[in-house]
Design an enzyme around this catalytic site. Structure first.
Site, PDB file in Angstrom:
ATOM      1  N   LYS A  20       1.681 -21.203  51.155  1.00  0.00           N
ATOM      2  CA  LYS A  20       0.285 -20.764  50.990  1.00  0.00           C
ATOM      3  C   LYS A  20       0.225 -19.254  50.883  1.00  0.00           C
ATOM      4  CE  LYS A  20      -1.200 -24.463  54.089  1.00  0.00           C
ATOM      5  NZ  LYS A  20      -1.453 -24.667  55.547  1.00  0.00           N
ATOM      6  N   THR A  54       4.856 -25.117  55.243  1.00  0.00           N
ATOM      7  CA  THR A  54       3.969 -25.032  54.082  1.00  0.00           C
ATOM      8  C   THR A  54       3.122 -23.766  54.161  1.00  0.00           C
ATOM      9  OG1 THR A  54       2.442 -26.490  55.258  1.00  0.00           O
ATOM     10  CG2 THR A  54       3.804 -27.488  53.536  1.00  0.00           C
ATOM     11  N   LYS A 102       0.514 -20.435  62.698  1.00  0.00           N
ATOM     12  CA  LYS A 102       1.144 -21.756  62.743  1.00  0.00           C
ATOM     13  C   LYS A 102       1.053 -22.252  64.168  1.00  0.00           C
ATOM     14  CE  LYS A 102       4.853 -19.778  61.015  1.00  0.00           C
ATOM     15  NZ  LYS A 102       5.280 -20.696  59.963  1.00  0.00           N
TER      16      LYS A 102
HETATM   17  C1  LIG Z   1      -0.594 -24.989  56.512  1.00  0.00           C
HETATM   18  C2  LIG Z   1      -1.057 -25.212  57.891  1.00  0.00           C
HETATM   19  C3  LIG Z   1      -0.138 -25.458  58.904  1.00  0.00           C
HETATM   20  C4  LIG Z   1       1.364 -25.471  58.678  1.00  0.00           C
HETATM   21  O1  LIG Z   1       1.846 -24.162  58.848  1.00  0.00           O
HETATM   22  P1  LIG Z   1       3.424 -23.863  59.002  1.00  0.00           P
HETATM   23  O2  LIG Z   1       3.486 -22.373  58.932  1.00  0.00           O
HETATM   24  O3  LIG Z   1       4.092 -24.507  57.840  1.00  0.00           O
HETATM   25  O4  LIG Z   1       3.839 -24.405  60.302  1.00  0.00           O
HETATM   26  C5  LIG Z   1      -0.604 -25.653  60.184  1.00  0.00           C
HETATM   27  N1  LIG Z   1      -1.918 -25.615  60.459  1.00  0.00           N
HETATM   28  C6  LIG Z   1      -2.837 -25.366  59.512  1.00  0.00           C
HETATM   29  C7  LIG Z   1      -4.273 -25.312  59.888  1.00  0.00           C
HETATM   30  C8  LIG Z   1      -2.445 -25.159  58.192  1.00  0.00           C
HETATM   31  O5  LIG Z   1      -3.369 -24.918  57.257  1.00  0.00           O
END
Ligand SMILES: *Cc1c(COP(=O)(O)O)cnc(C)c1O
Length: 809
Positions: free
Chosen positions: A657, A653, A545
């Site tokens: 995932k 998010t 993240k």
């Molecule tokens: C999903 C995603 C994020 C968001 O990640 P968080 O853990 O929710 O902060 C950030 N960057 C990319 C490239 C992502 O695919």
């Protein structure tokens, strides 16, 4: 769905290669194949695109427009193949021709037109809108430079420009004839017309042309193709701009350059506000071109009076970045459509809806009054009037809030508050997870909630299961389909049927095998990227993240240092080997975040080569975290680190995932983690640490002293002293800034406070992991409940509760 066979596709590829590149398959490069395949997919898309637009027009459907400064769409070839129903035959055709599909797909540059979660959410939403037959389109900016490319050099983050448009981008179509003129600066003159209405004339404005580039957004095997329209800034032709033909060459070049800057690059700040004038220009550029476009389409397609705009149009603004949509829509309705204020306001406040993404104070956008007044004089007048009327309405209709006016006013203390503008001008204000919306209502936006209780609502974020499961993890998808059939692909909630098998040992073993195969693939990639060998039997513990203090990568690396210290003290400990995997970009100006990146890399450089550790512990920092890298890592994750300081992560998010790919969450009660917890139950997640109420209580009433923990907990003191004294580091690298931030700024994100509970959660997780059946049961339970977080679900809720739009039949 396409009727093509693998053989048809091979023939088409051969023909494309010859006619467009003049090469034969035997001599074609991966890049040649990429472009040829993209061209074939486009041939499939174009007629459907045209058909979709026509069908929407024929049916007179209400449309939703998603305005966002960011769309983090990543690569498109594989997902376009998947959504056209061509992915499997394309893979087959490529293999037959002697090509590796992964290498062909990797020829595409990531479209990195976003920073992180907010931009990726916009991309997932577009996918779901199209897949669910909703008439919904995105408007954004075609930045020539996307989010910087990150390299790690001697442990430090170095930023390189991301010139992603260096080579032709096969998915975009330039639509020059649909451009709009955007005006900045200049003077506004007011005239009274004969009928008494007011006319506004602009003088000496700087004109910029907004040229659209359209990218098709494919629904999943349903013939729908919606549009993502990205605006590019260009100089207006001289005649139109009213300039002299023979102005100086160098002056012109300079002028052209400053205009093109508007769509020049994406600001690299995530959850952080940067008050640069160019950024404000970008925001107005997006808003003005998009709203002009929306009004023109409305008039052309529906032939209704403008007063009926809210019946056919709804505009969602993604965070406050596009909130100039409020005064811009007012401007067009009054100055161009000649409506009076009240009618224009009635329309505006029934068309716009606003999504809030954060309560972090450093992210709150406010602009200096003079900056807006100077750059956008007419827009400033309208904001000023909105503010006047709003403040008056509080004064007369909400006497109990009179002394709160400075905290509510759109313009206060010389600054324009964009969130307040967005709330006042919208009919809907939504947060992005249950707890986040509650915090908005009870704390951050309490008084606005009193004023407008009906505007506030929650829409928990989601992710498209097509990209984040079906595409990135075909092996897992196959095992799921073998067990419960394929209906889950169209109805992701049906993943819940997996629960029936969560004790079926044979099936659990298959899931285990898939995870292990995915881990082997990631281990290979890690080796190829970093030269480090990781044990594919070890626990893959993943935190990927943006780097931010509130996300607490620091807590994670402190735990790693602790494990290292323990192993050094007692090398024969019986532990399950662990691999800690990080991916994170820091905003270039965020000093402490960069220090944390350096610390992670420094720890990695010690731990990974220490013979005493004997491979029981590895630390991997993968550079340039982006969508494509996420797609590689997520299928291989065992543990999903979601460890933000409670109350700080609006939703997240990444958590969804990883859950969908069978990782078990180790996290705090924050954002959507809470909703994951509610679904899977306490036995299928590792929760630790302060909750949001406790954190907010400390912030309000004090009572936390980081130094007490430093003084009393030997493990913590050892780590901090190692940082401070350079003991922990080759070449005596010191991390004094981190040390001072914790001890002298009283650990603002409660890293030390949550340290012990965090260790305990990890111990529980390690123990659970040792029992394969227990672990795989947890893993499958997580997959089973993850359908709830498909963005299809989220989009259905936006569509019925906020947008009031219907699916095309
Ligand atoms: C999903 C995603 C994020 C968001 O990640 P968080 O853990 O929710 O902060 C950030 N960057 C990319 C490239 C992502 O695919």
């Amino acid at each position: 769905m396409s009727q093509l066979t693998a053989n048809d596709l091979k023939e088409k590829l051969k023909k494309k290669l010859i006619t467009e590149k003049g090469v034969e398959v035997s001599t074609a490069s991966n890049k040649d194949i990429y472009y040829a395949l993209a061209s074939i997919v486009n041939d499939e898309i174009m007629p459907k695109w045209y058909e979709t637009i026509k069908r929407y027009q024929d049916k007179n459907l209400k449309q939703v427009y998603y305005l966002s400064m960011e769309f983090l769409i990543g690569r498109l070839l594989e997902s376009n193949l998947l959504n056209s129903g061509l992915l499997n035959i394309a893979k087959e055709a490529l293999e037959d021709l002697g090509f590796c599909s992964e290498l062909v797909f990797a020829e595409e540059r990531d479209a990195g037109l976003g920073n992180g979660g907010l931009g990726r959410l916009a991309a997932c939403f577009l996918d779901s809108l199209a897949s669910l037959y909703y008439p919904g389109h995105g408007f954004g900016i075609r930045y020539r430079y996307g989010l910087f490319e990150q390299r790690i050099i001697h442990g430090n983050q170095v930023e390189l420009p991301d010139y992603w448009l260096k080579e032709p981008y096969p998915w975009e179509t330039r639509k020059e004839e649909e451009a709009f003129v955007i005006q900045f600066h200049g003077k506004v003159h007011m005239f009274k017309r004969n009928d008494g209405s007011l006319e506004f004339k602009y003088e000496n404005t700087d004109k910029v042309l907004a040229v659209p580039y359209d990218i098709p957004v494919l629904g999943y095997q349903n013939e729908v193709v919606n549009t993502l329209r990205l605006w590019s800034a260009e100089p207006v032709a001289y005649q139109e701009a009213g300039q002299e033909e023979n102005s100086e060459f160098y002056h012109d070049l300079d002028h052209q350059h400053s205009i093109e800057q508007i769509s020049g690059f994406l600001y690299p700040d995530d959850s952080n506000y940067e008050g640069k004038e160019l950024r404000l220009k970008q925001q107005y550029f997006l808003v003005s071109s998009s709203i002009q476009n929306i009004i023109r389409s409305f008039k052309k397609n529906y032939r209704l009076p403008i007063s009926r705009l809210p019946e056919k149009v709804v505009i969602q603004i993604n965070d406050t970045h596009p909130s100039l949509a409020v005064p811009e829509l007012m401007r067009i309705l009054m100055d161009e459509e000649r409506l009076d204020w009240d009618t224009a306001w009635e329309i505006t406040t029934h068309v716009l809806a606003y999504t809030n993404h954060t309560t972090l104070s450093e992210a709150l956008e406010t602009w200096p009054e003079e900056m807006i007044q100077n750059l956008l004089p007419r827009i400033y007048m309208i904001i000023d009037e909105i503010n006047e009327r709003f403040c008056k309405s509080i004064w007369f209709d909400h006497k109990e809030l009179r002394d709160k006016i400075p905290d509510l006013a759109v313009i206060a203390c010389g600054r324009v508050h964009m969130a307040r503008l967005a709330i006042v001008g919208s009919f809907s204000v939504n947060g992005v997870a249950r707890i986040h919306t509650e915090i908005l209502k009870k704390q951050e936006m309490k008084d606005f909630y009193t004023l407008f209780p009906n505007k506030f609502n929650n829409k928990t974020n989601g992710i498209t299961h097509r990209r984040w499961l079906l595409q990135v993890n075909p092996k897992l998808s196959n095992v799921i389909s073998e067990a419960i059939g394929t209906q889950w692909i169209k109805r992701p909630k049906q993943l819940i049927s997996l629960l029936k098998y969560s004790n079926d040992k044979a099936l659990l073993e298959k899931f285990d095998q898939v995870k292990h195969e995915n881990k082997k693939i990631l281990a290979n990639y890690i080796h190829q990227q970093t030269g480090i060998l990781v044990d594919d039997q070890s626990i893959f513990d993943v935190q990927i993240k943006r780097l931010h203090e509130y996300k607490r990568q620091l807590l994670n690396i402190f735990h790693v240092i602790y494990l290292y210290n323990e192993l050094k003290a007692n090398p024969n400990q019986d532990v399950t080997p662990r691999t800690f995997i990080f991916g994170a970009k820091a905003a270039p100006s965020y000093h402490l975040a960069k220090e944390i990146i350096k610390l992670i890399n420094t720890v990695a450089s010690i731990v990974n080569y220490d013979k005493d550790i004997n491979g029981k512990l590895k630390v991997i920092f993968l550079e340039n975290y982006n969508v494509s890298l996420a797609e590689k890592i997520i299928p291989a994750a065992d543990i999903s680190e979601q460890i933000s300081t409670a109350s700080k992560e609006a939703s997240g998010t990444g958590n969804m995932k990883m859950m969908m790919n069978g990782a078990v969450t180790l996290g705090t009660m924050d954002g959507a983690n809470i909703e994951i917890y509610d679904l899977v139950g306490e036995n299928n997640i590792f929760i630790f640490g302060l909750n949001a109420d406790e954190v907010l209580d400390y912030y309000q009433n004090g009572g936390y002293n980081a130094r007490d923990i430093y003084n009393t907990d030997d493990r913590v003191r050892l780590i901090l002293d190692q940082l401070n004294q350079g003991e922990f580091g080759i070449h005596n690298i010191e991390f004094k800034d981190i040390f001072y931030n914790i001890l002298y700024h009283n650990d603002p994100y409660f890293v030390l406070k949550d340290f012990e509970p965090y260790l305990e959660a990890h111990e529980l997780a390690e123990r659970a992991y040792r029992n394969r059946t227990t672990w795989m049961n947890m893993s499958v339970t997580n997959i089973a409940y993850s359908g709830k977080f498909s963005s299809d679900q989220t989009i259905r809720e936006y569509a019925t509760d906020i947008w009031k739009i219907k699916q095309m039949d």
